[in-house]
Motif scaffolding. Structure first.
Motif, PDB file in Angstrom:
ATOM      1  N   TYR A   1      49.950  31.428  49.055  1.00  0.00           N
ATOM      2  CA  TYR A   1      51.313  32.068  49.083  1.00  0.00           C
ATOM      3  C   TYR A   1      51.703  33.025  50.059  1.00  0.00           C
ATOM      4  O   TYR A   1      52.562  33.133  50.892  1.00  0.00           O
ATOM      5  CB  TYR A   1      51.481  32.419  47.587  1.00  0.00           C
ATOM      6  CG  TYR A   1      52.769  33.376  47.503  1.00  0.00           C
ATOM      7  CD1 TYR A   1      54.001  32.715  47.500  1.00  0.00           C
ATOM      8  CD2 TYR A   1      52.717  34.758  47.464  1.00  0.00           C
ATOM      9  CE1 TYR A   1      55.027  33.131  47.062  1.00  0.00           C
ATOM     10  CE2 TYR A   1      53.907  35.502  47.250  1.00  0.00           C
ATOM     11  CZ  TYR A   1      55.185  34.735  47.204  1.00  0.00           C
ATOM     12  OH  TYR A   1      56.308  35.534  46.789  1.00  0.00           O
TER      13      TYR A   1
ATOM     14  N   ASN B   1      53.860  32.892  53.826  1.00  0.00           N
ATOM     15  CA  ASN B   1      55.034  33.644  53.507  1.00  0.00           C
ATOM     16  C   ASN B   1      55.285  34.737  54.791  1.00  0.00           C
ATOM     17  O   ASN B   1      54.387  35.243  55.187  1.00  0.00           O
ATOM     18  CB  ASN B   1      54.766  34.590  52.370  1.00  0.00           C
ATOM     19  CG  ASN B   1      55.991  35.532  51.690  1.00  0.00           C
ATOM     20  OD1 ASN B   1      56.938  35.498  52.780  1.00  0.00           O
ATOM     21  ND2 ASN B   1      55.912  35.707  50.667  1.00  0.00           N
TER      22      ASN B   1
ATOM     23  N   GLU C   1      58.986  41.207  52.147  1.00  0.00           N
ATOM     24  CA  GLU C   1      59.487  40.694  51.155  1.00  0.00           C
ATOM     25  C   GLU C   1      60.715  41.344  50.562  1.00  0.00           C
ATOM     26  O   GLU C   1      61.480  41.043  50.005  1.00  0.00           O
ATOM     27  CB  GLU C   1      58.567  40.131  49.927  1.00  0.00           C
ATOM     28  CG  GLU C   1      57.845  39.003  50.175  1.00  0.00           C
ATOM     29  CD  GLU C   1      56.975  38.393  49.020  1.00  0.00           C
ATOM     30  OE1 GLU C   1      56.562  39.342  48.365  1.00  0.00           O
ATOM     31  OE2 GLU C   1      56.816  37.185  48.760  1.00  0.00           O
TER      32      GLU C   1
END
Length: 365
Positions: A176, A180, A327
């Motif tokens: 992940y 990302n 993020e």
């Protein structure tokens, strides 16, 4: 009605016929692998080592031993097939709990290895991954000297340390983060010398191992990425003119991130709250003394602040983002552009506000 009867008969025929085509495996006739280690030879071949329990019948009693085998190949599947040629029973990965990559393999990139594991239906997607500081095969050799079931001991050790001192990771979390564009991955870093131990955290740029941090730094990285309980840390104070070591167990911690100046020089502010209790000290202390508690709290805040500031400078220098600030930026701004963020990352400001509160002193009343 007659048509339904024929359909029912055809259904029963297909069920019994096809069920006989399913391959069956008897557990006692398999070698269920618990741990796998990847190394790279000097001629760039892959050396794969597997650890699995082995039952040996001894008269009326049976004994459980841990066994590990190794083989080389141009690919990992080729090496596993070579191991099968040495194994008493067929090798199966369905019970695998940990995959360990040597630092030399991790430095060249492990995307193809991790991706192959994720696509293998026999491998759990939350299986533990780790990087070894040195030869990965040596992990099995050192652990085997003291542990009967090394394939169980190693993942239990990693999981235990992840609950106390380093941020958690597994195959799913690694992939992940790797795929990302707003964060980078990390894995536990283990080392085998006289004994096997977790020595810190391996940091990745995409799929390449680029640097490591020690346990003290990993502890702070955990504060900045995980909410909840952490382990125990020791703090050195000057008390009544002498050095004093105090052990403080973290009861709980939480953090939140605010973002200011969302333009060309965004500022991220971490607000970290830590609550702990004194569990031990090198000398007798008066835990009812509010002045002592205040100095201990301030000392802990300063140590964590200094480590966090050093960490973010290291991350910016390496151009990696294990904190996932990308993020955070993507979720609070519009027109996300990964390439623009990569240029922006080296100029971002990150501030840390640690607030430590000693809520239990361990006093006996």
């Amino acid at each position: 009605m007659k048509q339904c009867k024929w359909l029912f008969i055809i259904f029963l025929f297909c069920t019994f016929t096809l069920s006989g085509c399913i391959e069956t495996n008897i557990i006692e006739e398999l070698s269920l692998v618990h741990g796998v280690a990847y190394d790279q030879t000097e001629d760039k071949e892959k050396e794969v080592s597997v650890a699995f329990p082995n039952f040996v019948e001894q008269g009326e009693e049976s004994a459980l031993f841990s066994q590990h085998l190794s083989a080389k190949g141009r690919t990992t599947n080729g090496a596993l097939e070579a191991i099968n040629m040495k194994s008493q029973r067929p090798i199966r990965l369905g019970q695998s709990r940990v995959f360990i990559f040597s630092n030399s393999i991790a430095e060249e990139g492990i995307e193809h290895l991790a991706d192959a594991l994720y696509r293998n239906p026999d491998v759990p997607n939350r299986v533990q991954l780790a990087v070894s500081d040195g030869n990965a095969k040596e992990i099995f050799n050192v652990a085997n000297e003291n542990e009967d079931r090394i394939g169980v001991f190693i993942p239990d050790l990693i999981e235990h340390v992840q609950q106390r001192a380093i941020p958690p990771s597994n195959l799913h979390l690694f992939l992940y983060s790797m795929y990302n564009d707003g964060r980078d991955a990390y894995l536990p870093l283990v080392k085998a010398e006289d004994e096997l131990k977790v020595i810190g955290t391996a940091l990745f740029n995409h799929d390449k191992y680029v640097a490591s941090i020690n346990l003290k730094e990993s502890y702070v990285l955990r504060y900045l990425t995980v909410r909840g309980q952490h382990g125990t840390q020791q703090h050195l104070l000057t008390h009544e003119g002498e050095g004093l070591v105090v052990s403080v167990e973290n009861i709980t911690s939480s953090y939140r991130i605010t973002l200011e100046n969302r333009g060309e020089a965004p500022t991220f502010i971490y607000h970290v709250n830590v609550k702990g209790e004194i569990t031990d000290s090198s000398k007798r202390i008066n835990v009812e003394d509010p002045g002592f508690i205040d100095r201990l709290e301030k000392e802990m805040e300063e140590v964590k602040l200094k480590t966090a500031e050093e960490l973010i400078e290291k991350f910016k220098t390496l151009n990696i983002d294990p904190l996932g600030l990308g993020e955070q930026y993507r979720s609070r701004t519009r027109n996300w552009d990964p390439e623009k963020w990569e240029e922006l990352y080296k100029d971002i400001n990150v501030e840390f506000n640690f607030e430590v509160e000693i809520i239990h002193s361990g006093a006996i009343e």
